[in-house]
Design a protein around this motif. Structure first.
Motif, PDB file in Angstrom:
ATOM      1  N   GLU A 138       3.311   0.159  -6.167  1.00  0.00           N
ATOM      2  CA  GLU A 138       3.265   1.521  -5.360  1.00  0.00           C
ATOM      3  C   GLU A 138       2.411   2.614  -6.101  1.00  0.00           C
ATOM      4  N   ALA A 139       2.382   2.229  -7.449  1.00  0.00           N
ATOM      5  CA  ALA A 139       1.471   3.206  -8.330  1.00  0.00           C
ATOM      6  C   ALA A 139      -0.187   2.693  -8.167  1.00  0.00           C
ATOM      7  N   ALA A 140      -0.072   1.308  -8.041  1.00  0.00           N
ATOM      8  CA  ALA A 140      -1.363   0.787  -7.786  1.00  0.00           C
ATOM      9  C   ALA A 140      -1.853   1.006  -6.627  1.00  0.00           C
ATOM     10  N   PHE A 141      -1.183   1.052  -5.576  1.00  0.00           N
ATOM     11  CA  PHE A 141      -1.755   1.686  -4.191  1.00  0.00           C
ATOM     12  C   PHE A 141      -2.074   2.946  -4.246  1.00  0.00           C
ATOM     13  N   ASP A 142      -1.231   3.829  -5.071  1.00  0.00           N
ATOM     14  CA  ASP A 142      -1.647   5.328  -4.925  1.00  0.00           C
ATOM     15  C   ASP A 142      -2.450   5.596  -5.907  1.00  0.00           C
ATOM     16  N   ASP A 143      -3.373   4.731  -6.642  1.00  0.00           N
ATOM     17  CA  ASP A 143      -4.105   4.990  -7.590  1.00  0.00           C
ATOM     18  C   ASP A 143      -3.721   6.042  -8.992  1.00  0.00           C
ATOM     19  N   GLU A 144      -2.511   5.528  -9.292  1.00  0.00           N
ATOM     20  CA  GLU A 144      -1.747   6.586 -10.187  1.00  0.00           C
ATOM     21  C   GLU A 144      -2.110   5.682 -11.627  1.00  0.00           C
ATOM     22  N   VAL A 145      -3.167   5.648 -12.305  1.00  0.00           N
ATOM     23  CA  VAL A 145      -3.470   5.172 -13.281  1.00  0.00           C
ATOM     24  C   VAL A 145      -2.602   5.153 -14.437  1.00  0.00           C
ATOM     25  N   ASP A 146      -2.300   6.540 -14.592  1.00  0.00           N
ATOM     26  CA  ASP A 146      -1.484   6.814 -15.893  1.00  0.00           C
ATOM     27  C   ASP A 146       0.048   6.408 -15.627  1.00  0.00           C
ATOM     28  N   GLU A 147       0.508   6.247 -14.430  1.00  0.00           N
ATOM     29  CA  GLU A 147       1.832   5.612 -14.275  1.00  0.00           C
ATOM     30  C   GLU A 147       1.689   4.094 -14.417  1.00  0.00           C
ATOM     31  N   ALA A 179       6.822  -9.639  -1.945  1.00  0.00           N
ATOM     32  CA  ALA A 179       7.607 -10.912  -1.363  1.00  0.00           C
ATOM     33  C   ALA A 179       6.353 -11.756  -0.671  1.00  0.00           C
ATOM     34  N   ASN A 180       5.319 -11.304  -0.389  1.00  0.00           N
ATOM     35  CA  ASN A 180       4.308 -11.635   0.254  1.00  0.00           C
ATOM     36  C   ASN A 180       3.277 -12.437  -0.696  1.00  0.00           C
ATOM     37  N   GLY A 181       3.546 -12.232  -1.875  1.00  0.00           N
ATOM     38  CA  GLY A 181       2.529 -12.528  -2.831  1.00  0.00           C
ATOM     39  C   GLY A 181       1.244 -11.669  -3.243  1.00  0.00           C
ATOM     40  N   ASN A 182       1.569 -10.503  -2.684  1.00  0.00           N
ATOM     41  CA  ASN A 182       0.303  -9.653  -3.097  1.00  0.00           C
ATOM     42  C   ASN A 182       0.550  -8.940  -4.494  1.00  0.00           C
ATOM     43  N   THR A 183      -0.453  -8.680  -5.184  1.00  0.00           N
ATOM     44  CA  THR A 183      -0.252  -8.480  -6.720  1.00  0.00           C
ATOM     45  C   THR A 183      -0.762  -6.743  -6.729  1.00  0.00           C
ATOM     46  N   PRO A 184      -0.403  -6.078  -7.938  1.00  0.00           N
ATOM     47  CA  PRO A 184      -1.284  -4.875  -7.908  1.00  0.00           C
ATOM     48  C   PRO A 184      -2.390  -4.515  -7.469  1.00  0.00           C
ATOM     49  N   LEU A 185      -3.355  -5.548  -8.155  1.00  0.00           N
ATOM     50  CA  LEU A 185      -4.703  -5.617  -7.760  1.00  0.00           C
ATOM     51  C   LEU A 185      -5.083  -5.674  -6.192  1.00  0.00           C
ATOM     52  N   SER A 186      -4.297  -6.513  -5.685  1.00  0.00           N
ATOM     53  CA  SER A 186      -4.494  -6.535  -4.123  1.00  0.00           C
ATOM     54  C   SER A 186      -4.114  -5.287  -3.466  1.00  0.00           C
ATOM     55  N   GLU A 187      -3.072  -4.792  -3.961  1.00  0.00           N
ATOM     56  CA  GLU A 187      -2.922  -3.353  -3.276  1.00  0.00           C
ATOM     57  C   GLU A 187      -3.673  -2.199  -3.617  1.00  0.00           C
ATOM     58  N   ALA A 188      -4.304  -2.220  -4.831  1.00  0.00           N
ATOM     59  CA  ALA A 188      -5.247  -1.273  -5.105  1.00  0.00           C
ATOM     60  C   ALA A 188      -6.627  -1.300  -4.508  1.00  0.00           C
ATOM     61  N   ALA A 189      -7.023  -2.751  -4.242  1.00  0.00           N
ATOM     62  CA  ALA A 189      -7.962  -2.951  -3.626  1.00  0.00           C
ATOM     63  C   ALA A 189      -7.852  -2.630  -1.943  1.00  0.00           C
ATOM     64  N   ALA A 190      -6.955  -2.964  -1.346  1.00  0.00           N
ATOM     65  CA  ALA A 190      -6.420  -2.545  -0.046  1.00  0.00           C
ATOM     66  C   ALA A 190      -6.702  -1.084   0.180  1.00  0.00           C
ATOM     67  N   LEU A 199      -8.876  -0.736 -14.107  1.00  0.00           N
ATOM     68  CA  LEU A 199      -7.940  -0.882 -15.158  1.00  0.00           C
ATOM     69  C   LEU A 199      -7.361  -2.217 -15.180  1.00  0.00           C
ATOM     70  N   LEU A 200      -6.753  -2.800 -14.046  1.00  0.00           N
ATOM     71  CA  LEU A 200      -6.171  -3.929 -13.851  1.00  0.00           C
ATOM     72  C   LEU A 200      -7.030  -5.091 -14.189  1.00  0.00           C
ATOM     73  N   LEU A 201      -8.403  -4.951 -13.909  1.00  0.00           N
ATOM     74  CA  LEU A 201      -9.290  -6.041 -14.009  1.00  0.00           C
ATOM     75  C   LEU A 201      -9.625  -6.042 -15.578  1.00  0.00           C
ATOM     76  N   SER A 202      -9.632  -5.159 -16.050  1.00  0.00           N
ATOM     77  CA  SER A 202      -9.960  -4.934 -17.779  1.00  0.00           C
ATOM     78  C   SER A 202      -8.659  -5.514 -18.441  1.00  0.00           C
ATOM     79  N   PRO A 217      -7.945 -10.120  -3.104  1.00  0.00           N
ATOM     80  CA  PRO A 217      -8.207  -8.484  -3.115  1.00  0.00           C
ATOM     81  C   PRO A 217      -9.484  -8.194  -2.726  1.00  0.00           C
ATOM     82  N   LEU A 218     -10.609  -8.920  -2.861  1.00  0.00           N
ATOM     83  CA  LEU A 218     -11.957  -8.775  -2.258  1.00  0.00           C
ATOM     84  C   LEU A 218     -11.931  -8.797  -0.936  1.00  0.00           C
TER      85      LEU A 218
END
Length: 562
Positions: A138-147, A179-190, A199-202, A217-218
């Protein structure tokens, strides 16, 4: 006066003559008797024997009465000894049963508490794992870097800085999957969460992980029209050549022409270079992790070796204390049996009590060493990231009262001709077998395990059809037992374990000339030989693996509260 003197002399002379003639007659009579006796010989003695008076009915009745009372006395004394023996056995077994029950209850409580804590820790871990996974996505999708950074710190604090197989599927918390295999990076990209993507790539998140329908993700960023994160994804190793399960690539589903231009204009050779760098970095990190893991395993191995040294020392000490206790008991029985002075008896009894105290201390030391060994092995398995499942207690469970049927008489043919391993943490089985009609061998006693004595114990059990009990006394002595048997005769261990020792060709090899006629081949009877059993007895809850896997039928005595 002179005539009187003459008469007296004459009378005296007459008397002497008469005595002389009488003596001569007696000598003649004696000589005659001797001659008659010599001539009569055996016939005279037979005649004398024939003339000996027979016993009267009263004498016969008296002899019968005496015999009846004598036999009664012997029988009563034998019954009294049997009762005393049975009472002593019952008292000893009851004492052991009570102690064993309390120990078993304490052990089960400890195990239950351990399982409860482990289950509680497991529930807490799963709960925290689920919370962090959901919050991370959820934090990745909402771009909450600190969280996201906060959650990464919490995961490291709860589960350790390195991923393990127990949580998040063995992946880092920033690369978890829904459950679908989506990662935080995939959620953030979407979602176009550029800060989180970077942050996640680093941190090392997989740029080409495939989620639902095989979308990377791309792919999702192109599909959702999030052009602001495309460059970061491409610079991080996102590969525009990776298609979804339908064979579509990012350029095929780009939501805008600008996004398609970015994708088609990207030099994939740069991607290859980036991916090589990522792979190299990953390999270096894995190499460092392997090095650290090897160090941990080495340290754990050393801890196991140290624990093994103490355990072996504790076992030797236990064996020595057993031998000393047996020696002191023998000395006490000897001085009591020989009716030595009371002071000597008291001194011998004091020595027995001291030996018992030393033996109890040795038992405690061995138990502590065994527990330390188990803990060290657990740490070793943890270092190797192996599953540290609780060891299952091997053996078919039986009651103590079933020992006679199951082991000695083999009712139901449960042994099937093979030997038996009896696990009894209470020690009651040891008392039972010692009081029963068995050939009992104390494996802790060097005297009992001496090759010739062990041979006679085994051979006698076969000859007279009884169990041969080898009691390890709670010490891991399987190797010593096998070596002792092989010292008697090559291949004897295998023959004893599989029952082939009961074949004539095999058991007759055990016979020596000094054994005498008692062990003549004709003395061995098949009916008795069928009653032979080889039994190994231990009080160790988890016996040696080699002992359990030896082929012996394993039985475990239930510990009951009366």
């Amino acid at each position: 006066m002179p005539p009187k003197k003459t008469a007296t002399a004459s009378s005296t002379t007459t008397t002497k003559k008469t005595a002389s003639s009488t003596t001569g007659a007696k000598k003649a009579s004696t000589a005659g008797t001797k001659k008659a006796s010599t001539k009569g010989g055996a016939s005279s003695s037979k005649a004398a024997a024939a003339k000996a008076p027979a016993y009267t009915p009263e004498q016969h009745a008296a002899a019968t009465t005496i015999q009846r009372f004598a036999r009664g006395f012997v029988t009563r004394r034998r019954i009294k000894k049997q009762k005393e023996r049975a009472a002593k056995q019952a008292e000893e077994m009851e004492s052991l049963r009570a102690q064993a029950y309390l120990a078993e209850v304490a052990y089960q409580r400890k195990q239950e508490e351990k399982r409860r804590k482990e289950a509680e820790a497991e529930r807490k871990m799963r709960k925290e794992e689920s919370r962090i996974k959901k919050a991370m996505l959820e934090a990745a999708f909402d771009d909450e870097v600190d969280e996201v950074e906060k959650l990464i710190g919490q995961a490291a604090e709860l589960f350790g800085p390195k991923p393990t197989k127990k949580v998040f599927g063995g992946k880092p918390c920033y690369d978890v999957e829904d459950a679908n295999g989506n990662t935080p990076l995939s959620e953030a990209a979407a979602a176009g969460a550029e800060g989180t993507v970077k942050l996640l790539l680093s941190l090392g998140a997989d740029p080409n992980s495939k989620g639902e329908f095989g979308r990377t993700p791309l792919f999702r960023a192109c599909f959702m029209g999030k052009q602001n994160v495309l460059q970061a994804l491409l610079d991080g190793g996102g590969d525009p050549r990776v298609a979804n399960t339908g064979g579509e690539r990012p350029e095929h589903i780009a939501s805008t022409a600008a996004i398609k231009d970015v994708i088609t204009g990207w030099d994939t050779s740069v991607t290859d270079s980036i991916l090589r760098d990522i792979e190299q970095s990953r390999n270096e990190a894995e190499a460092q992790e392997r090095f650290e893991a090897q160090k941990a395993v080495k340290s754990a191995t050393q801890a196991v070796e140290t624990a093994q040294v103490e355990y072996d020392s504790a076992q030797k000490n236990m064996r020595k204390s057993h031998e000393e206790l047996e020696k002191r008991i023998y000395e006490y029985d000897t001085v009591v049996g020989e009716r030595k002075p009371q002071s000597l008896c008291e001194a011998a009894l004091g020595a027995v009590k001291d030996a018992e105290a030393t033996n109890d201390a040795a038992k405690k030391r061995l138990a502590t060493a065994r527990e330390a060994m188990q803990e060290a092995k657990l740490a070793y398995r943890t270092a190797r990231e192996e599953e540290s499942e609780e060891q299952e207690e091997v053996g078919q469970r039986i009651e103590l009262q079933e020992l006679d049927d199951v082991i000695i008489r083999d009712v139901g043919n449960k042994l099937g001709g093979s030997g038996a391993l009896v696990i009894d943490t209470s020690g009651q089985a040891s008392v039972f077998f010692r009081y029963a009609d068995t050939n009992y061998v104390n494996a802790c006693s060097r005297k009992d395990i001496e090759p010739n004595r062990l041979r006679r114990s085994l051979l006698g059990a076969i000859r007279y059809g009884k169990p041969c009990i080898i009691d390890t006394m709670g010490v891991d002595l399987w190797d010593e037992i096998c070596n002792a048997l092989e010292g008697v005769q090559p291949n004897l261990v295998k023959q004893v374990l599989n029952g082939e020792i009961t074949k004539p060709d095999n058991y007759m090899r055990l016979v020596r000339k000094e054994d005498g006629e008692e062990y003549d081949p004709n003395k061995f009877q098949d009916a008795r030989i069928k009653s032979f059993r080889s039994v190994v007895l231990t009080t160790t809850r988890q016996p040696e693996t080699a002992m359990v896997e030896s082929g012996l039928k394993t039985f475990r005595i239930n510990i009951r509260n009366r």
